[in-house]
Design a protein around this motif. Structure first.
Motif, mmCIF file in Angstrom:
data_model
loop_
_atom_site.group_PDB
_atom_site.id
_atom_site.type_symbol
_atom_site.label_atom_id
_atom_site.label_comp_id
_atom_site.label_asym_id
_atom_site.label_seq_id
_atom_site.Cartn_x
_atom_site.Cartn_y
_atom_site.Cartn_z
ATOM 1 N N MET A 106 0.822 -1.205 0.000
ATOM 2 C CA MET A 106 0.000 0.000 0.000
ATOM 3 C C MET A 106 0.857 1.255 0.000
ATOM 4 O O MET A 106 0.528 2.249 -0.653
ATOM 5 C CB MET A 106 -0.921 0.013 1.224
ATOM 6 C CG MET A 106 -1.952 -1.099 1.259
ATOM 7 S SD MET A 106 -3.017 -0.968 2.714
ATOM 8 C CE MET A 106 -3.951 0.513 2.334
ATOM 9 N N ASN A 161 2.022 4.256 8.883
ATOM 10 C CA ASN A 161 0.560 4.347 8.971
ATOM 11 C C ASN A 161 -0.083 3.016 9.367
ATOM 12 O O ASN A 161 -1.269 2.804 9.125
ATOM 13 C CB ASN A 161 -0.005 4.775 7.613
ATOM 14 C CG ASN A 161 0.408 6.175 7.225
ATOM 15 O OD1 ASN A 161 0.143 7.132 7.947
ATOM 16 N ND2 ASN A 161 1.068 6.310 6.087
ATOM 17 N N ALA A 165 -6.799 3.397 10.049
ATOM 18 C CA ALA A 165 -7.891 2.486 9.700
ATOM 19 C C ALA A 165 -7.783 1.918 8.291
ATOM 20 O O ALA A 165 -7.948 0.708 8.084
ATOM 21 C CB ALA A 165 -9.227 3.210 9.878
ATOM 22 N N GLU A 166 -7.517 2.749 7.285
ATOM 23 C CA GLU A 166 -7.497 2.258 5.905
ATOM 24 C C GLU A 166 -6.365 1.265 5.665
ATOM 25 O O GLU A 166 -6.468 0.397 4.788
ATOM 26 C CB GLU A 166 -7.384 3.425 4.926
ATOM 27 C CG GLU A 166 -6.111 4.245 5.058
ATOM 28 C CD GLU A 166 -6.098 5.424 4.106
ATOM 29 O OE1 GLU A 166 -6.013 5.199 2.882
ATOM 30 O OE2 GLU A 166 -6.185 6.582 4.593
ATOM 31 N N TYR A 167 -5.303 1.354 6.430
ATOM 32 C CA TYR A 167 -4.186 0.415 6.309
ATOM 33 C C TYR A 167 -4.423 -0.827 7.163
ATOM 34 O O TYR A 167 -4.153 -1.953 6.729
ATOM 35 C CB TYR A 167 -2.876 1.088 6.720
ATOM 36 C CG TYR A 167 -2.474 2.217 5.814
ATOM 37 C CD1 TYR A 167 -1.632 2.007 4.720
ATOM 38 C CD2 TYR A 167 -2.944 3.511 6.030
ATOM 39 C CE1 TYR A 167 -1.264 3.046 3.881
ATOM 40 C CE2 TYR A 167 -2.582 4.556 5.192
ATOM 41 C CZ TYR A 167 -1.747 4.316 4.120
ATOM 42 O OH TYR A 167 -1.390 5.351 3.296
ATOM 43 N N ALA A 169 -7.119 -2.167 7.851
ATOM 44 C CA ALA A 169 -8.138 -3.016 7.245
ATOM 45 C C ALA A 169 -7.538 -4.007 6.255
ATOM 46 O O ALA A 169 -8.148 -5.021 5.926
ATOM 47 C CB ALA A 169 -9.182 -2.143 6.539
ATOM 48 N N ASN A 364 -6.343 12.893 6.277
ATOM 49 C CA ASN A 364 -6.553 12.382 7.619
ATOM 50 C C ASN A 364 -5.395 12.845 8.501
ATOM 51 O O ASN A 364 -4.238 12.497 8.266
ATOM 52 C CB ASN A 364 -6.621 10.849 7.568
ATOM 53 C CG ASN A 364 -6.791 10.204 8.924
ATOM 54 O OD1 ASN A 364 -6.636 10.835 9.958
ATOM 55 N ND2 ASN A 364 -7.086 8.915 8.914
ATOM 56 N N LEU A 460 -11.682 9.024 7.521
ATOM 57 C CA LEU A 460 -11.359 7.782 8.244
ATOM 58 C C LEU A 460 -10.426 7.985 9.437
ATOM 59 O O LEU A 460 -9.678 7.079 9.812
ATOM 60 C CB LEU A 460 -10.767 6.740 7.286
ATOM 61 C CG LEU A 460 -11.646 6.354 6.094
ATOM 62 C CD1 LEU A 460 -10.926 5.323 5.233
ATOM 63 C CD2 LEU A 460 -12.999 5.828 6.551
ATOM 64 N N SER A 462 -9.473 7.944 13.210
ATOM 65 C CA SER A 462 -9.953 7.145 14.333
ATOM 66 C C SER A 462 -10.595 8.036 15.392
ATOM 67 O O SER A 462 -10.234 9.216 15.554
ATOM 68 C CB SER A 462 -8.797 6.366 14.957
ATOM 69 O OG SER A 462 -8.188 5.520 14.005
#
Length: 550
Positions: A106, A161, A165-167, A169, A364, A460, A462
């Protein structure tokens, strides 16, 4: 041998002049020095390359324009490593090469192919073991925090990161920032272990020795290089070292003065350095860093980052990249720069919002500082403000004063908060910032309403990093002109299996290799703390092994 007549005698900032390659008759040419592998640049990548080559039995010479260390010795000494290192396990974290790979995929995108990234992750634990075999220590005594740089005593932390959250997941979070144990910035401590090992095994290291051009045969095979060395211990060498040391101390505060000091040092090189032709029977490895100190290259390839602060040393002037280009090498991703805008610590800052010139959130606020900095520079003209209310500002000031932060974290934070513009309403503050106050107000309302209604943050963030903003607001200027450090990430294209430098046809240039930030590598798209240093060590070992066995 006389000094080249086409090399300019002065330079505004001390950038090394690179000359076209010298073509010689390989069979009949005379050489002053001979080795199997010649390494140009003595930072983490160069030291790793030299040690890997020497381990195979190769005779190695390392040449460095200054005293060695480069940007690696100025760094935080963080090695991005995972896959289940002993230090992760001791701290109670499970990690595998696969989870590390999924996360880095990512972050890194197409910087390297999937097989190469997987190999990097598989080799990660071994890299830590290799460093520890030389005396490095990564043992931590406290739980891993999320911060721009941990306090002494904390040597394992979330350096990217991973927990965002996006990572999270996609890949199971684990702390992978392995900081070398030491006081203050640990880069010097880590490099000194490498330097000591290079010395212990008897590798010939030539300092204050610049490489201005490569030497090839008529078919384009790199045979060696022309080295220009100041006589060790001479008054010129001593003066040269004093100028560089002074420049390194002041460049963050008065860069123009530092550039003038480097220019004086370069003038000494041009007038007094003696030329030596070095034959490399098996290969030359370029490991001379990036080009953030070459303002001409930055303006040409990465103009969006011209206002950032240079992070590294005078050797980061693109000389390795330019040496490669002089023999037909192709460079890529030179527009990729990592700009660092950290807003943690203080821990209260990410609870505010970062806005652009339209009064809108653009990132973010919880993310790693380099992601925030690159978003700001790439898409928002390097302009941004961090919005806090009175309560968050008060908490942040208390942490900056009494929270035991590093001075490079606390002092800039205090200055930004003291210089902040303030307004009783979004409209009033927007007018002071020269942005659309109505749009700014809608941004704050949307942020607060999502918190009040317990709905997910649109970007996103937290819940732990969210706090509704009151009406008395403060705008901290976090734009790129406000001491935003940056390093370059692009470099020469290389064969990912060997580190061999590629030409425009995609074939390797015989006898030439590259490593670290002189080459395209794992960190050449995006950066998280420790990834560049890990890539330097890993790619250096790859190039050294291949060159020595060619």
């Amino acid at each position: 041998m006389s000094q080249s007549s086409n090399a300019p005698a002065t330079s505004a900032d001390g950038t090394l002049h690179i000359e076209p390659a010298l073509v010689v008759d390989g069979a009949n040419s005379q050489w002053d020095l001979s080795c199997d592998v010649l390494v140009i640049g003595f930072g983490a990548a160069g030291a790793s390359a030299a040690l890997a080559a020497q381990k195979t039995g190769a005779k190695v010479i390392v040449a460095d324009r200054f005293d060695g260390g480069g940007a690696s010795a100025k760094s935080g000494g963080i090695v991005y490593a995972g896959g289940g290192t002993p230090h992760q396990k001791k701290a109670g974290y499970e990690d595998t090469p696969e989870e590390m790979f999924k996360y880095l995929r990512m972050e890194t995108g197409d910087s390297v192919t999937e097989p190469t990234l997987r190999q990097f992750c598989e080799d990660s634990r071994g890299l830590i073991e290799w460093l520890e075999s030389m005396g490095a220590n990564f043992e931590s005594s406290a739980p891993p925090p999320k911060t721009s740089y941990p306090k002494d005593g904390i040597y394992l932390y979330y350096s990217g990161n991973e927990a965002v959250a996006e990572y999270a997941a996609v890949a199971k979070p684990a702390p992978r920032g392995h900081r070398t144990r030491g006081s203050w910035l640990s880069g010097k401590a880590m490099f000194e272990f490498l330097r000591a090992e290079v010395s212990r095994v008897g590798i010939n290291t030539m300092t204050q020795t610049a490489v201005r051009r490569l030497i090839t045969d008529k078919d384009g095979k790199v045979l060696g290089a022309e080295l220009w060395q100041l006589t060790p211990g001479s008054k010129e060498a001593i003066q040269h070292d004093k100028l560089i040391q002074k420049a390194e101390k002041v460049f963050n505060f008065v860069p123009a003065w530092a550039d003038s000091l480097r220019a004086k040092a370069r003038a000494i090189e041009m007038a007094h350095a003696k030329p030596l032709r070095a034959r490399a029977n098996k290969g030359v490895i370029l490991s001379a860093g990036g080009f953030i100190f070459n303002r001409e290259m930055v303006a040409k390839y990465a103009p969006k980052y011209k206002m950032t602060m240079r992070l590294g040393t005078a050797g980061c002037d693109g000389s390795g990249i330019r040496l490669g280009q002089s023999v037909g090498a192709v460079a890529d991703k030179l527009n990729h720069v990592s700009a660092w805008r950290f807003i943690n610590p203080p821990i209260a800052w990410p609870k505010g919002i970062a806005i652009n010139t339209k009064g809108e959130r653009f990132c973010n606020e919880q993310v790693y500082g380099a992601k925030l900095g690159v978003e700001m520079c790439e898409f928002h003209d390097g302009k941004a403000w961090l919005i806090l209310d009175k309560k968050l500002r008060k908490i942040a000031i208390r942490e900056a004063l009494f929270g035991g932060l590093w001075f490079f974290q606390s002092v800039p934070a205090l200055l930004l908060m003291l210089l902040a513009k303030r307004g009783k309403t979004a409209q009033e503050l927007g007018n002071k910032l020269g942005i659309d106050g109505a749009a700014f107000g809608r941004t704050i309302d949307a942020y607060n309403n999502a918190i009040t209604n317990n709905t997910a943050d649109p970007l996103l963030k937290s819940n732990d990093y969210r706090a509704a903003l009151d009406t008395k607001l403060y705008a901290l200027d976090i734009g790129a002109h406000m001491s935003c450090p940056a390093i370059t990430l692009g470099g020469l294209r290389v064969d990912e299996k060997t580190g061999g430098v590629l030409n425009a046809n995609g074939t390797t240039i015989p006898g030439l290799y590259a490593a670290g930030r002189t080459a395209i590598g794992v960190a050449s798209n995006r950066y998280v703390s420790g990834l560049s240093l890990a890539d330097c060590l890993w790619s250096g070992r790859r190039a050294g092994n291949t060159a020595a066995n060619s």
